[in-house]
Design a protein around this motif. Structure first.
Motif, PDB file in Angstrom:
ATOM      1  N   VAL A 191       0.927  -1.122  -0.035  1.00  0.00           N
ATOM      2  CA  VAL A 191       0.068  -0.059   0.002  1.00  0.00           C
ATOM      3  C   VAL A 191       0.944   1.159  -0.048  1.00  0.00           C
ATOM      4  O   VAL A 191       0.661   2.312  -0.757  1.00  0.00           O
ATOM      5  CB  VAL A 191      -1.098  -0.087   1.263  1.00  0.00           C
ATOM      6  N   LEU A 192       1.618   1.241   0.908  1.00  0.00           N
ATOM      7  CA  LEU A 192       2.731   2.439   0.889  1.00  0.00           C
ATOM      8  C   LEU A 192       3.341   2.733  -0.409  1.00  0.00           C
ATOM      9  O   LEU A 192       3.652   3.787  -0.997  1.00  0.00           O
ATOM     10  CB  LEU A 192       3.858   2.199   2.070  1.00  0.00           C
ATOM     11  N   LYS A 193       3.834   1.477  -1.249  1.00  0.00           N
ATOM     12  CA  LYS A 193       4.412   1.686  -2.390  1.00  0.00           C
ATOM     13  C   LYS A 193       3.649   2.184  -3.466  1.00  0.00           C
ATOM     14  O   LYS A 193       3.997   3.289  -4.100  1.00  0.00           O
ATOM     15  CB  LYS A 193       4.874   0.310  -2.908  1.00  0.00           C
ATOM     16  N   ALA A 194       2.156   1.801  -3.503  1.00  0.00           N
ATOM     17  CA  ALA A 194       1.020   2.229  -4.406  1.00  0.00           C
ATOM     18  C   ALA A 194       0.825   3.694  -4.082  1.00  0.00           C
ATOM     19  O   ALA A 194       0.544   4.583  -4.983  1.00  0.00           O
ATOM     20  CB  ALA A 194      -0.036   1.490  -4.416  1.00  0.00           C
ATOM     21  N   ASP A 195       0.841   4.005  -2.804  1.00  0.00           N
ATOM     22  CA  ASP A 195       0.272   5.497  -2.277  1.00  0.00           C
ATOM     23  C   ASP A 195       1.287   6.500  -2.278  1.00  0.00           C
ATOM     24  O   ASP A 195       1.086   7.624  -2.586  1.00  0.00           O
ATOM     25  CB  ASP A 195      -0.392   5.476  -0.802  1.00  0.00           C
ATOM     26  N   ILE A 196       2.471   6.093  -2.184  1.00  0.00           N
ATOM     27  CA  ILE A 196       3.618   7.147  -2.123  1.00  0.00           C
ATOM     28  C   ILE A 196       4.864   6.960  -2.904  1.00  0.00           C
ATOM     29  O   ILE A 196       5.125   7.885  -3.648  1.00  0.00           O
ATOM     30  CB  ILE A 196       4.171   7.205  -0.592  1.00  0.00           C
ATOM     31  N   ALA A 197       5.534   5.762  -2.919  1.00  0.00           N
ATOM     32  CA  ALA A 197       6.760   5.534  -3.830  1.00  0.00           C
ATOM     33  C   ALA A 197       6.513   5.730  -4.920  1.00  0.00           C
ATOM     34  O   ALA A 197       7.161   6.530  -5.953  1.00  0.00           O
ATOM     35  CB  ALA A 197       7.338   4.253  -3.224  1.00  0.00           C
ATOM     36  N   ASP A 198       5.530   4.952  -5.639  1.00  0.00           N
ATOM     37  CA  ASP A 198       5.338   4.992  -7.146  1.00  0.00           C
ATOM     38  C   ASP A 198       4.855   6.210  -7.694  1.00  0.00           C
ATOM     39  O   ASP A 198       5.236   6.555  -8.626  1.00  0.00           O
ATOM     40  CB  ASP A 198       4.310   3.757  -7.292  1.00  0.00           C
ATOM     41  N   PRO A 199       3.889   6.838  -7.026  1.00  0.00           N
ATOM     42  CA  PRO A 199       3.557   8.321  -7.604  1.00  0.00           C
ATOM     43  C   PRO A 199       4.521   9.253  -7.705  1.00  0.00           C
ATOM     44  O   PRO A 199       4.708  10.172  -8.555  1.00  0.00           O
ATOM     45  CB  PRO A 199       2.242   8.782  -6.551  1.00  0.00           C
ATOM     46  N   LEU A 200       5.504   9.092  -6.531  1.00  0.00           N
ATOM     47  CA  LEU A 200       6.499  10.523  -6.624  1.00  0.00           C
ATOM     48  C   LEU A 200       8.001   9.671  -7.286  1.00  0.00           C
ATOM     49  O   LEU A 200       8.734  10.423  -7.208  1.00  0.00           O
ATOM     50  CB  LEU A 200       6.798  10.517  -5.080  1.00  0.00           C
ATOM     51  N   GLY A 201       8.095   8.499  -7.645  1.00  0.00           N
ATOM     52  CA  GLY A 201       8.958   7.689  -8.241  1.00  0.00           C
ATOM     53  C   GLY A 201      10.336   7.721  -7.210  1.00  0.00           C
ATOM     54  O   GLY A 201      11.486   7.813  -7.560  1.00  0.00           O
ATOM     55  N   LEU A 202       9.792   7.482  -5.992  1.00  0.00           N
ATOM     56  CA  LEU A 202      10.973   7.011  -5.072  1.00  0.00           C
ATOM     57  C   LEU A 202      11.194   5.647  -4.957  1.00  0.00           C
ATOM     58  O   LEU A 202      10.546   4.753  -4.778  1.00  0.00           O
ATOM     59  CB  LEU A 202      10.167   7.385  -3.760  1.00  0.00           C
ATOM     60  N   GLU A 203      12.341   5.628  -5.603  1.00  0.00           N
ATOM     61  CA  GLU A 203      13.036   4.061  -5.930  1.00  0.00           C
ATOM     62  C   GLU A 203      13.407   3.591  -4.752  1.00  0.00           C
ATOM     63  O   GLU A 203      13.988   2.298  -4.634  1.00  0.00           O
ATOM     64  CB  GLU A 203      13.915   4.262  -6.979  1.00  0.00           C
ATOM     65  N   ASN A 204      13.924   4.341  -3.571  1.00  0.00           N
ATOM     66  CA  ASN A 204      14.810   3.916  -2.500  1.00  0.00           C
ATOM     67  C   ASN A 204      13.963   3.811  -1.300  1.00  0.00           C
ATOM     68  O   ASN A 204      14.545   3.792   0.073  1.00  0.00           O
ATOM     69  CB  ASN A 204      16.017   4.355  -2.290  1.00  0.00           C
ATOM     70  N   THR A 205      12.309   4.040  -1.245  1.00  0.00           N
ATOM     71  CA  THR A 205      11.778   4.222  -0.353  1.00  0.00           C
ATOM     72  C   THR A 205      10.643   3.080  -0.006  1.00  0.00           C
ATOM     73  O   THR A 205       9.995   3.022  -0.877  1.00  0.00           O
ATOM     74  CB  THR A 205      10.799   5.544  -0.202  1.00  0.00           C
TER      75      THR A 205
END
Length: 386
Positions: free
Chosen positions: A222-236
């Motif tokens: 969920v955190l990947k879908a809600d935050i990391a993916d939309p912002l392009g955060l590859e290390n979070t």
């Protein structure tokens, strides 16, 4: 000078002026903007941070990582080593455990559900977790909002966890969200007439479980879908039991007089209150995007910031911003081996994220005293640039 010659001279001057103005507009020069700071000015601006980093390393901290964003300028700093055994130099881009900064991320996922109409902040937690009352026996109704703001009174599961065995065993054993709440249930939940702010990681274990149930996916997904993916955060990410990457700075504690590496232990895999891994750059990107309304609606962000009179909103801490007479928002993170402070101005344009791998010490239930010093250095630095 004759009238004709004077007129021709004036025409030449006007033409030259027009050409100069045209060149300025095309080339982007000839403005009244302040000149960019020279090297000496830049060095003075960041001297406080570099002095703090130097002191930390002298006191035994393996690494210090910093990124500052201010007025379009980005300054980063990496010092020390990734690993005390290999002595490989630490870089500002290295990953580290962000600890309770994870709470801000979980709060975003909860508030996204609220925006979608799938959750009400003023609904009782038992509406989403039917076993909540049976397991934890709260002295009265508890709402989702109270979990977000740490006003539920729910006991902190970390207290019985850290007393449950040797530190290495605790850190290397995965602990599900359900197990985190079961541990909290072993501590008496004290009834109070007026429940105020009382920080407890168990609140965010319950919120993480609510998110999992409503999304039908693990909290890491969920955190990947809600935050990391939309912002392009590859290390979070929540590490989910994976091995630590080569570019991660290692944290250490002392156990029975021996140094123990506590980098990315199994405990973090489902630790919604504090298990995420990131970089100083990506933490800054996250908080800027959040405060600028790129993850949640402006109205939701305003509610998340909380009332001005409160020092904690919904997954966000706040510090005084003397430049605007408003606040910096963000969070601090404190976990065995690692300390982090991240602050962002209300408009998302001035930021500082500071991470330290602590000098190895025995684990304790109390926050590492260095975290308060880190907060002071961060606020003094940002407020010094008004």
């Amino acid at each position: 000078m004759s009238g004709a010659r004077l007129a021709r001279s004036r025409l030449r001057m006007a033409a030259a002026l027009s050409a100069a103005l045209l060149a300025c507009s095309v080339l982007g020069g000839c403005t009244d903007d302040p000149r960019p700071p020279d090297e000496q000015e830049t060095a003075a601006r960041y001297a406080r941070l570099e002095d703090f980093s130097r002191r930390m390393l002298e006191d035994g901290a393996p690494a210090v990582l910093i990124e500052v964003r201010h007025g379009g300028e980005v300054w980063s700093h990496g010092a020390g080593v990734r690993n005390l055994d290999t002595k490989e130099p630490a870089l500002a881009s290295d990953q580290f455990e962000v600890a309770s900064i994870t709470k801000s991320m979980v709060a975003v996922s909860v508030l996204k559900l609220a925006e979608e109409g799938r959750l009400s902040l003023d609904e009782q937690v038992s509406a989403y977790l039917p076993e909540f009352g049976e397991v934890l026996h709260p002295p009265g109704p508890v709402t989702v909002r109270q979990l977000l703001t740490h006003t539920s009174g729910l006991p902190d599961f970390f207290v019985p966890l850290m007393r449950s065995g040797p530190p290495q065993d605790i850190l290397n054993r995965p602990l599900s969200l359900e197990q985190q709440l079961a541990l909290a249930a072993t501590v008496p939940w004290e009834p109070r007439l007026a429940q105020g702010f009382e920080y407890s990681s168990s609140n965010y274990s319950a919120l993480g479980l609510i998110v999992q149930r409503l999304r039908g996916r693990g909290i890491a997904e969920v955190l990947k879908a809600d935050i990391a993916d939309p912002l392009g955060l590859e290390n979070t990410h929540l590490p989910a039991g994976t091995a630590a990457p080569a570019t991660m700075v290692h944290g250490y504690i002392m156990v029975d007089g021996k140094r123990v590496d506590v980098t990315q232990p199994a405990l973090l895999s489902e630790l919604a209150p504090g298990g995420a891994v990131s970089t100083v750059e990506e933490v800054n990107i996250f908080y800027a995007a959040l405060l600028q309304g790129k993850l949640l609606s402006p109205g939701t962000v305003m509610e998340m910031r909380g009332p001005d009179r409160e020092s904690y909103g919904q997954g966000l801490s706040k510090w005084q911003d003397s430049c605007t007479n408003r606040f910096y928002y963000g969070h601090r993170g404190d976990i065995d081996g690692y300390g982090t402070v991240s602050m962002t101005s209300e408009d998302g344009t001035r930021q500082l994220t500071l991470a330290v791998t602590y000098p190895p010490d025995p684990p304790t239930l109390e926050a590492n005293p260095l975290i308060s010093e880190m907060e002071a250095v961060a606020t003094e630095t940002l407020n010094g640039w008004c």
